[in-house]
Design an enzyme around this catalytic site. Structure first.
Site, PDB file in Angstrom:
ATOM      1  N   PHE A 192       0.930  -1.269  -0.087  1.00  0.00           N
ATOM      2  CA  PHE A 192      -0.173  -0.033  -0.115  1.00  0.00           C
ATOM      3  C   PHE A 192       0.761   1.241  -0.034  1.00  0.00           C
ATOM      4  O   PHE A 192       1.957   1.143   0.272  1.00  0.00           O
ATOM      5  CB  PHE A 192      -0.949   0.041   1.109  1.00  0.00           C
ATOM      6  CG  PHE A 192      -0.369   0.069   2.521  1.00  0.00           C
ATOM      7  CD1 PHE A 192       0.062   1.208   3.105  1.00  0.00           C
ATOM      8  CD2 PHE A 192       0.105  -1.172   2.937  1.00  0.00           C
ATOM      9  CE1 PHE A 192       0.481   1.295   4.411  1.00  0.00           C
ATOM     10  CE2 PHE A 192       0.962  -1.089   4.426  1.00  0.00           C
ATOM     11  CZ  PHE A 192       1.056   0.202   5.012  1.00  0.00           C
ATOM     12  N   CYS A 193       0.375   2.237  -0.275  1.00  0.00           N
ATOM     13  CA  CYS A 193       1.060   3.567  -0.480  1.00  0.00           C
ATOM     14  C   CYS A 193      -0.130   4.681  -0.118  1.00  0.00           C
ATOM     15  O   CYS A 193      -1.478   4.454   0.021  1.00  0.00           O
ATOM     16  CB  CYS A 193       1.856   3.816  -1.735  1.00  0.00           C
ATOM     17  SG  CYS A 193       1.007   3.828  -3.148  1.00  0.00           S
ATOM     18  N   THR A 194       0.204   6.057  -0.214  1.00  0.00           N
ATOM     19  CA  THR A 194      -0.838   6.999  -0.065  1.00  0.00           C
ATOM     20  C   THR A 194      -1.840   7.096  -0.827  1.00  0.00           C
ATOM     21  O   THR A 194      -3.218   6.984  -0.543  1.00  0.00           O
ATOM     22  CB  THR A 194       0.107   8.468  -0.006  1.00  0.00           C
ATOM     23  OG1 THR A 194       1.132   8.512   0.711  1.00  0.00           O
ATOM     24  CG2 THR A 194      -0.968   9.445   0.177  1.00  0.00           C
ATOM     25  N   GLY A 196      -1.975   5.283  -4.156  1.00  0.00           N
ATOM     26  CA  GLY A 196      -1.981   4.143  -5.073  1.00  0.00           C
ATOM     27  C   GLY A 196      -0.826   3.995  -6.017  1.00  0.00           C
ATOM     28  O   GLY A 196      -0.774   3.111  -6.579  1.00  0.00           O
ATOM     29  N   ILE A 221      -4.009   4.811   0.884  1.00  0.00           N
ATOM     30  CA  ILE A 221      -4.435   4.819   2.161  1.00  0.00           C
ATOM     31  C   ILE A 221      -5.513   5.922   2.311  1.00  0.00           C
ATOM     32  O   ILE A 221      -6.794   5.764   2.983  1.00  0.00           O
ATOM     33  CB  ILE A 221      -3.422   5.661   3.103  1.00  0.00           C
ATOM     34  CG1 ILE A 221      -2.227   4.388   3.133  1.00  0.00           C
ATOM     35  CG2 ILE A 221      -3.818   5.905   4.262  1.00  0.00           C
ATOM     36  CD1 ILE A 221      -1.022   5.131   3.616  1.00  0.00           C
TER      37      ILE A 221
END
Length: 286
Positions: A192-194, A196, A221
Site C-alpha cells: 500500500f501507499c498514500t 495508489g 490509504i
C-alpha cells in the site's frame, strides 16, 4: 472504479477541494500538454503540482469545487485518461502557494526503466476487502512509502522498508526476498501507499521479479480512510500528504503538523523541538 462524490467526503463544508490524481498512459507528445494545463489551472485559480511524463500524469491540486471539476474534465479528455484515478479531501484554506506543471522522466520515480504498470501490475484490492487480506496469517504486508511517512502512521503489522526515497525500494526488496526465502518460498504480498500510484510500480516490479501473488490497496490509504469506518479500521496514526496540511487523520482532517525550517523534518506541533536537529524554530504549515 468510479471516484466517490466529492460532496460526500468528510469535511465537505470546508471551502477548498483537494484532488490527488494519477493516470498511467502513453503520451506521444507530452511536451505539448504542459502549457495548456498550466494556463487552464491558473485561469481557474487552481494551485498545486502536476507531473507529466511519457508514462502519464500525477499530482495533487486544490481549488473551488467548480474549478477542480473543470480541470478534471480537461484531464479526462487527454489520451488514455478517461479512467483517471482521483481521491478527494477538503481543506479550510488553500494548501499550496502556487501552481506548477513539470515535465519529468517518471511520474513517480523508481529508477527501473523496464517496469511498465500498463503491462502487468498486482491484483487490486478494494478498501472494503483490505482488512481480510492483511489479517490473513499467510500475507506479508509492505508499506512502500518512505520512512518519514511510515513513522507518522501505517497499517498494523506492516513491514517498514525504512527507505529514504522510492528509488531505494527495488534494492530493499531484493535483499528482503533473499533473506525471507531462506526460510521457504515467498508468501503472498500485499502493498500500500498514500494514493495508489507507488503501488502501481512496486507491484509491477515484484511481478517482473517473479512474484505472482501480489496485491495492492486500490486508491491507497486515502481511499481506505475515506471508505472504511474508524471502528473497523486497521490504520494506526496519521497519513502524510504532500501539501501544507502535512498530515490528515482517519476523517481526512488536517492534524496541524509543522516542518522544521532547517532540515524540513516533521515536528508534532508549535512547541515540539525537531527530533532531527533539536531546533525549536519551525515553519508552521498548518
Amino acid at each position: 472504479m468510479a471516484s466517490p462524490d466529492p460532496a460526500a467526503v468528510p469535511g465537505a463544508d470546508l471551502p477548498v477541494r483537494v484532488a490527488a490524481l494519477y493516470q498511467f498512459t502513453r503520451f506521444p507528445d507530452v511536451e505539448s500538454l504542459k502549457a495548456p494545463l498550466l494556463a487552464l489551472c491558473e485561469g481557474l485559480g487552481i494551485k498545486g503540482t502536476l507531473l507529466l511524463a511519457n508514462e502519464g500524469l500525477n499530482g495533487t491540486i486544490a481549488g473551488s469545487d467548480d474549478a477542480i471539476a473543470q480541470l478534471l474534465d480537461h484531464v479526462r479528455a487527454l489520451p488514455g485518461c478517461a479512467g483517471l484515478d482521483v481521491k478527494y479531501s477538503r481543506a479550510a484554506a488553500m494548501p499550496f502557494d502556487r501552481m506548477k506543471v513539470r515535465l519529468k522522466r517518471e511520474i513517480v520515480t523508481m529508477g527501473e526503466p523496464d517496469i511498465d504498470p500498463l503491462t502487468d501490475v498486482g491484483h487490486y484490492v478494494a478498501p472494503a476487502d483490505w482488512n481480510a487480506l492483511i489479517d490473513a496469517p499467510d500475507t506479508i504486508v509492505i508499506d512502500t512509502r518512505n520512512a518519514y511517512e511510515v513513522a507518522l502512521g501505517t497499517f498494523e503489522g506492516a513491514i517498514d522498508p525504512e527507505t529514504r526515497s522510492f528509488r531505494e525500494f527495488p534494492e530493499w526488496f531484493r535483499k528482503f526476498r533473499a533473506a525471507r526465502e531462506a526460510d521457504g518460498p515467498m508468501p503472498r504480498v500485499a502493498m500500500f501507499c498514500t494514493g495508489g500510484i507507488r503501488c502501481e510500480k512496486s507491484t509491477a516490479f515484484l511481478k517482473a521479479e517473479g512474484i505472482d501473488e501480489v496485491y495492492h490497496l486500490k486508491g491507497g490509504i486515502l481511499a481506505y480512510l475515506e471508505q472504511v469506518p474508524p471502528e473497523q479500521s486497521r490504520w494506526q496514526g496519521e497519513c502524510f500528504v504532500f501539501d501544507q496540511r502535512i498530515t490528515v487523520d482517519h476523517a481526512l482532517q488536517p492534524r496541524n503538523r509543522s516542518l522544521c525550517p532547517r532540515c524540513q523534518g516533521l515536528i508534532a506541533c508549535e512547541d515540539t523541538p525537531c527530533p532531527a536537529c533539536d531546533d525549536l524554530a519551525f515553519r508552521d504549515h498548518a
